[in-house]
Write a protein that holds these residues in place. Structure first.
Motif, short mmCIF file in Angstrom:
data_model
loop_
_atom_site.label_atom_id
_atom_site.label_comp_id
_atom_site.label_asym_id
_atom_site.label_seq_id
_atom_site.Cartn_x
_atom_site.Cartn_y
_atom_site.Cartn_z
N UNK A 169 45.27 37.77 0.68
CA UNK A 169 43.90 37.84 1.19
C UNK A 169 43.11 36.63 0.71
N UNK A 170 41.81 36.64 0.93
CA UNK A 170 40.94 35.54 0.50
C UNK A 170 39.61 36.15 0.08
N UNK A 171 38.89 35.47 -0.84
CA UNK A 171 37.53 35.94 -1.13
C UNK A 171 36.54 34.81 -0.91
N UNK A 172 35.31 35.21 -0.61
CA UNK A 172 34.25 34.30 -0.15
C UNK A 172 33.01 34.45 -1.02
N UNK A 173 32.09 33.49 -0.88
CA UNK A 173 30.84 33.52 -1.65
C UNK A 173 29.76 34.27 -0.88
N UNK A 174 29.22 35.31 -1.52
CA UNK A 174 28.16 36.08 -0.86
C UNK A 174 26.95 35.18 -0.61
N UNK A 175 26.40 35.27 0.58
CA UNK A 175 25.20 34.50 0.92
C UNK A 175 25.49 33.09 1.41
N UNK A 176 26.76 32.69 1.43
CA UNK A 176 27.04 31.33 1.91
C UNK A 176 26.90 31.29 3.43
N UNK A 177 26.08 30.35 3.95
CA UNK A 177 25.84 30.34 5.40
C UNK A 177 27.09 30.04 6.22
N UNK A 178 28.10 29.45 5.60
CA UNK A 178 29.33 29.13 6.33
C UNK A 178 30.15 30.35 6.70
N UNK A 179 29.94 31.47 6.00
CA UNK A 179 30.78 32.65 6.26
C UNK A 179 30.69 33.10 7.72
N UNK A 180 29.47 33.13 8.22
CA UNK A 180 29.22 33.63 9.59
C UNK A 180 29.90 32.75 10.66
N UNK A 181 30.26 31.54 10.27
CA UNK A 181 30.88 30.62 11.24
C UNK A 181 32.38 30.49 11.00
N UNK A 182 32.88 31.20 9.98
CA UNK A 182 34.28 31.04 9.59
C UNK A 182 35.16 31.99 10.40
N UNK A 183 36.12 31.44 11.11
CA UNK A 183 36.97 32.25 11.98
C UNK A 183 37.77 33.30 11.25
N UNK A 184 38.24 32.99 10.06
CA UNK A 184 39.05 33.97 9.31
C UNK A 184 38.14 35.11 8.83
N UNK A 185 36.99 34.73 8.27
CA UNK A 185 36.03 35.75 7.78
C UNK A 185 35.59 36.64 8.94
N UNK A 186 35.23 36.00 10.07
CA UNK A 186 34.76 36.78 11.22
C UNK A 186 35.86 37.65 11.81
N UNK A 187 37.10 37.22 11.57
CA UNK A 187 38.24 37.96 12.11
C UNK A 187 38.54 39.26 11.37
N UNK A 188 37.89 39.46 10.23
CA UNK A 188 38.10 40.71 9.49
C UNK A 188 37.31 41.80 10.20
N UNK A 189 38.03 42.85 10.58
CA UNK A 189 37.37 43.93 11.32
C UNK A 189 36.55 44.80 10.37
N UNK A 190 35.30 45.03 10.69
CA UNK A 190 34.47 45.97 9.92
C UNK A 190 33.55 45.26 8.94
N UNK A 191 32.28 45.65 8.98
CA UNK A 191 31.28 45.06 8.09
C UNK A 191 31.60 45.33 6.63
N UNK A 192 32.00 46.58 6.33
CA UNK A 192 32.32 46.93 4.95
C UNK A 192 33.53 46.16 4.45
N UNK A 193 34.48 45.95 5.31
CA UNK A 193 35.67 45.20 4.94
C UNK A 193 35.31 43.74 4.64
#
Ligand SMILES: [Fe+2]
Length: 226
Positions: A169-193
């Motif tokens: 898996x991978x972990x990301x920085x909370x609040x980083x504006x790049x997350x919303x544009x990241x294809x892998x992050x966006x590809x995770x199904x579910x907000x809680x996930x």
């Protein structure tokens, strides 16, 4: 060089357990099959990506800032990344090997096909691992991840037990504006996930040089064999 454990804030899951103990419902709670498991979000699996090291560094310990007894540390924001490896019931998984790998402050991985190879920080270990004990906890010292073209900052994780791979898996920085544009992050199904892999990098309590701390608990969607 093995890095000594610094003081770290108590882990949230310990708090939860202590709280349950105090109010006296632990036994009942844990004897109801699946009661706790339902409250846990299994950490979603994510792609390994193309840059799992194709050659391991000379040093593979839990301190990615210093290679062996080198005196020049890696460039970057020093970050203590810790957490627990839990099974589907929320119980700690011991003898799990937690591996991380990430690019250095200049966007270069420890991989022969990495981008930015000419700028690679040769003092950054790029990969490290930690074997959990009975509490399932792990700790690594590394740098706060940085973005590289096409990706929001992230740290890659692989959890093994012996020869068996349990989760990538991978972990990301909370609040980083790049997350919303990241294809892998966006590809995770579910907000809680998505939230479960997106963690705060906040000042380390008691840190004297602006060090950061991040806590990333990994919940396996199953219980590995002992
Ligand atoms: Fe990556």
């Amino acid at each position: 060089m093995k890095h000594p454990l610094p003081y770290l804030a108590p882990l949230a899951s310990d708090n939860r357990r202590r709280f349950l103990q105090r109010i006296g419902i632990t036994a009942a709670f844990f004897t109801v099959p699946g009661a706790f498991a339902e409250a846990l979000i299994a950490t979603p699996a994510q792609t390994e990506g193309p840059f799992y090291p194709d050659h391991l560094p000379l040093d593979t310990d839990n301190d990615l800032l210093v290679i062996n007894n080198g005196i020049t540390p890696a460039v970057g924001e020093v970050s203590y990344v810790s957490g627990r490896i839990l099974d589907a019931h929320g119980d700690p998984v011991r003898n799990a090997t937690v591996e991380i790998w990430q690019c250095d402050a200049h966007g270069a991985y420890l991989h022969t096909k990495t981008g930015n190879a000419d700028k690679r920080d040769t003092h950054f270990q790029g990969f490290g691992r930690f074997v959990t004990g009975s509490t399932g906890e792990y700790l690594l010292r590394t740098i706060k991840p940085v973005a590289y073209p096409g990706r929001s900052p992230h740290i890659h994780y692989k959890v093994r037990r012996g020869a068996k791979e349990l989760l990538t898996t991978q972990c990301y920085i909370k609040g980083h504006p790049g997350n919303e544009k990241d294809g892998v992050w966006k590809g995770i199904k579910g907000e809680k996930e998505r939230a479960s892999v997106t963690v705060d990098f906040s000042p380390l309590r008691g840190g004297k040089a602006g060090e950061l701390a991040a806590q990333f608990d990994i919940v396996l969607g199953f219980t590995p064999e002992a």
